[in-house]
Design a protein around this motif. Structure first.
Motif, short mmCIF file in Angstrom:
data_model
loop_
_atom_site.label_atom_id
_atom_site.label_comp_id
_atom_site.label_asym_id
_atom_site.label_seq_id
_atom_site.Cartn_x
_atom_site.Cartn_y
_atom_site.Cartn_z
N GLY A 85 0.82 -1.20 0.00
CA GLY A 85 0.00 0.00 0.00
C GLY A 85 0.86 1.25 0.00
N ARG A 87 2.36 4.63 2.31
CA ARG A 87 2.60 5.16 3.66
C ARG A 87 3.52 6.37 3.57
N TYR A 104 0.54 1.53 6.79
CA TYR A 104 0.21 1.44 5.37
C TYR A 104 -1.28 1.68 5.18
N GLU A 106 -4.36 1.12 2.28
CA GLU A 106 -4.64 0.37 1.06
C GLU A 106 -4.83 1.28 -0.15
#
Length: 140
Positions: A85, A87, A104, A106
């Motif tokens: 994902g 971050r 993280y 999605e």
């Protein structure tokens, strides 16, 4: 004993397997170019932030890309995009800080939603306008 036929395509016999563009779209291999993914992310939400672009100084690879984003509140972030994902990896453009342990997300939407109230408002308004337009279309 079972006999198995192997076609040459099934055996990666050269070490440059991933880099070879002939193999990139080969069925059965799931290789994504994260730079393309990052460009798509930027194009999706650019309207709702002040500035956003794929980093040209941090290295992009098949498994990671970095995106710089400036929110409408003028806060700057460097985002890491991987299979896991997105971050935040730094609080400035083109930086990474290994000490940052951010979660993280999605989607870019949930990440920006957590960082920027102005993003949330602009994105929400765009969504409402789109819904209103669809409603008018269906009534005509």
């Amino acid at each position: 004993r079972m006999e198995t036929d192997y076609s040459p395509m099934e055996l990666p016999n050269n070490t440059g397997f991933e880099e070879d563009s002939d193999y990139r779209d080969f069925e059965g291999t799931d290789v994504k170019d994260m730079r393309l993914e990052a460009e798509a992310v930027v194009n999706d939400v650019l309207f709702a932030v002040s500035n956003m672009f794929v980093s040209k100084t941090l290295p992009c690879a098949e498994d990671v890309a970095y995106i710089n984003v400036e929110t409408r509140e003028r806060n700057r972030y460097c985002l890491e995009l991987t299979e896991a994902g997105l971050r935040v990896v730094a609080y400035d453009f083109d930086q990474t800080d290994d000490r940052l342990q951010t979660p993280y997300h999605e989607t870019v939407y949930s990440l920006l939603d957590s960082l920027s109230p102005a993003y949330r408002e602009v994105f929400g308004n765009a969504l409402l306008q789109r819904l209103e337009a669809l409603k008018k279309e269906s009534q005509s």
